[in-house]
Design an enzyme around this catalytic site. Sequence first.
Site, PDB file in Angstrom:
ATOM      1  CE1 TYR A   1      -3.211  -2.800   0.090  1.00  0.00           C
ATOM      2  CE2 TYR A   1      -4.024  -1.970   2.174  1.00  0.00           C
ATOM      3  CZ  TYR A   1      -4.122  -2.853   1.120  1.00  0.00           C
ATOM      4  OH  TYR A   1      -5.141  -3.772   1.094  1.00  0.00           O
TER       5      TYR A   1
ATOM      6  CE  LYS B   1       0.244 -17.568  -2.275  1.00  0.00           C
ATOM      7  NZ  LYS B   1      -0.649 -18.725  -2.173  1.00  0.00           N
TER       8      LYS B   1
ATOM      9  CG  ASP C   1      -3.247 -19.805  -0.251  1.00  0.00           C
ATOM     10  OD1 ASP C   1      -2.461 -19.656   0.706  1.00  0.00           O
ATOM     11  OD2 ASP C   1      -2.973 -20.519  -1.234  1.00  0.00           O
TER      12      ASP C   1
ATOM     13  CG  ASP D   1      -7.552  -3.846   3.720  1.00  0.00           C
ATOM     14  OD1 ASP D   1      -8.583  -3.729   4.402  1.00  0.00           O
ATOM     15  OD2 ASP D   1      -7.322  -3.153   2.707  1.00  0.00           O
TER      16      ASP D   1
ATOM     17  CG  ASP E   1     -13.076  -5.655   6.128  1.00  0.00           C
ATOM     18  OD1 ASP E   1     -12.630  -5.123   7.172  1.00  0.00           O
ATOM     19  OD2 ASP E   1     -13.604  -5.010   5.207  1.00  0.00           O
TER      20      ASP E   1
END
Length: 360
Positions: free
Chosen positions: A143, A194, A226, A250, A254
């Site tokens: 980001y 990852k 994942d 992020d 959620d």
Amino acid sequence: MSTHLKLAVLPGDGIGPEITQQAVRVLERLAAQGHLSLTLEQAPVGGAGYRASGHPLPEATLRLAKSSDAILFGAVGDFSLDNLARELRPEQAILGLRQELELFANLRPAMIYPELAGASTLKPEVVSGLDIMIIRELTGDIYFGKPRGIRVLDNGEREGFDTMVYRESEIVRIGRVAFEAARKRGHRVCSVDKANVLETTQLWRDVMTTLGKEYPDVALSHMYVDNAAMQLLKDPKQFDVLVTGNMFGDILSDEASMLTGSIGMLPSASLDARNKGLYEPIHGSAPDIAGKNLANPLATILSAAMLLRYSCGLAQAADKIESAVRKTLASGMATPDIYREGCQRVGTVEMGDAVIAALA
Ligand code: NAD
């Protein structure tokens, strides 16, 4: 015991003022009971900041935030200002505060109150008793990495690119927050990456593994992102503290919030290196219900509890708020978002009244 606190209250837009008002009433009641002493100063932020002084994060608001012990934040967002230049939109205020105050650690507990186990879209037996803490790094990763942009290739085709980057010191800093949090909970940290594909997250895994040796009392495990997304739905109770980078966090935070049923129940903290923090509900400004006494104030009230626990060292006062919320829910009071048959439907103010009564 009496500790003096200087708190900045930034209500923001939409339901922000209604819900922060209830959290402030709760803090004031605790002060009246002698658990703390309090100076509260309020300032406009988001759309309210723009309307007051032409910027979503007015200078005076930032000054107040910097000079306070902690910040209680409502929500920002005002659809009528969505056509402004990006840097003037209400949501920029929260990004500005994170950057200016170096709030690098985002803590989001996701827990189920017994009364609300039926409100989740997952089966009650999968979620009942759920109590996990997601810790997301907030100021690094893809980001913020440079270079980034959209460029035109020799053949005229456009190409978008971003840079995923983490320095070792940034990983250590968020790792410590996770290990310390685990020490106050179930003594387990799951680090999500990852590493099978991305170099940045291979470094993440290596650094977490080395750091973990400093915390022999905390069990460290690693999981690919994942798989973590799948495990959160399959068996969320396997997790205690889950720590990850900005982008994965992020998405996963959620996802985890939805395990609990209502967005109106979940608090969050964003902390700097000295545990100064900004505390806010995870939801937005909910313009569809603003000003109607319909919003659930509990996420904000629970954010105030986190504020006392993490930035002020007042764990007992925080416990009092959390137990008052549990009592209120057990008594059958419910705002419309958590209403179930047999409950007493109440508004924002009445919910605040009930929590205050339960503090007695
Ligand atoms: P939202 O979270 O505001 O609302 C989503 C849905 O949840 C709505 O139906 C709303 O009525 C409901 N809801 C939210 N909080 C509730 C509460 N306390 N009690 C009962 N119901 C509640 O998300 P949105 O509608 O996508 O966004 C609205 C505005 O909020 C946008 O401008 C967005 O950019 C902004 N936003 C701000 C933040 C923040 O301030 N940190 C976070 C997310 C969205």
